[in-house]
Design an enzyme around this catalytic site. Structure first.
Site, PDB file in Angstrom:
ATOM      1  N   ASP A   8      25.159  61.926  14.312  1.00  0.00           N
ATOM      2  CA  ASP A   8      26.024  63.087  14.472  1.00  0.00           C
ATOM      3  C   ASP A   8      27.203  62.897  13.505  1.00  0.00           C
ATOM      4  O   ASP A   8      27.472  61.780  13.063  1.00  0.00           O
ATOM      5  CB  ASP A   8      26.486  63.127  15.931  1.00  0.00           C
ATOM      6  CG  ASP A   8      27.544  64.166  16.183  1.00  0.00           C
ATOM      7  OD1 ASP A   8      27.414  65.279  15.656  1.00  0.00           O
ATOM      8  OD2 ASP A   8      28.504  63.847  16.920  1.00  0.00           O
ATOM      9  N   ASP A  10      30.831  64.751  13.492  1.00  0.00           N
ATOM     10  CA  ASP A  10      32.194  64.729  14.048  1.00  0.00           C
ATOM     11  C   ASP A  10      32.262  63.807  15.266  1.00  0.00           C
ATOM     12  O   ASP A  10      31.502  63.966  16.223  1.00  0.00           O
ATOM     13  CB  ASP A  10      32.620  66.151  14.432  1.00  0.00           C
ATOM     14  CG  ASP A  10      32.621  67.088  13.225  1.00  0.00           C
ATOM     15  OD1 ASP A  10      32.863  66.606  12.101  1.00  0.00           O
ATOM     16  OD2 ASP A  10      32.375  68.297  13.418  1.00  0.00           O
TER      17      ASP A  10
HETATM   18 MG    MG Z   1      30.150  64.788  17.770  1.00  0.00          MG
END
Ligand code: MG
Ligand code: ZN
Length: 188
Positions: A8, A10
């Site tokens: 992922d 962020d």
């Molecule tokens: Mg995230």
């Protein structure tokens, strides 16, 4: 066949943006400590490293798709300068209501990556800081790690295969786990 670690973006590679958390400018993109080193070690360990990220901010009109791609280009270049190679970046620019197949927790981005890079998903991992990432990885048949600083029983309702406080800690887990999911140590 290749194996991969899907990251992922962020909260895993970079910190969240100011205000609502969306990153709409490269100036706000802060690569977290230890990330470059972790990516380098994962690749040295024989894994492709791929980013899979929901970026609803495009659908919301907060930045254009080409601006998002430019942020990703700078992310890849900056990490590569630190000897950390990202093999591919997949993003979903859609909003939840659009019903696409790419927005996590749907596994579309991972399936696309697997097709394009000949990845064996059962020997691959999805790492994220949200239960949605864990659900995505599981739906794709990957092992899953939830990144969370506070790993209490309550903080893992999505049942990841492992919990780690940082990407740095994930590396040892991934590289030392060649067996079945059940052999993964759940960190507390
Ligand atoms: Mg995230
Ligand atoms: Zn999408």
């Amino acid at each position: 066949m290749n194996k991969a670690v899907f990251l992922d973006r962020d909260g895993v590679i970079n910190g969240k943006g100011p205000g609502d958390g969306y990153i709409t400018r490269w100036e706000d993109f802060r690569i977290l400590p230890g990330v470059a080193e972790a990516i380098r070690r994962l690749r040295d360990g024989g894994f492709l490293v791929m980013v899979v990220t929901n970026q609803r901010c495009v659908a919301k009109g907060l930045l254009s798709e080409s601006e998002l791609q430019e942020i990703h280009r700078k992310m890849v270049v900056t990490l590569r300068r630190r000897k950390a190679v990202i093999d591919a970046v997949y993003y979903c620019p859609h909003d939840g209501e659009e019903g696409c197949n790419c927005r996590k927790p749907k596994p579309g981005m991972i399936f696309q990556a697997a097709r394009e890079h000949q990845i064996d998903l059962s020997s691959s991992w999805m790492v994220g800081d949200d239960c949605r990432d864990v659900e995505t990885g599981r739906a794709a048949g990957c092992r899953t790690v939830l990144l969370t600083a506070v790993a209490s029983a309550d903080s893992r309702p999505c049942h990841p295969d492992a919990i780690a406080p940082s990407l740095d800690e994930v590396v040892g887990l991934v590289l030392n786990c060649s067996g079945a999911v059940s052999s993964v140590e759940i960190r507390r």
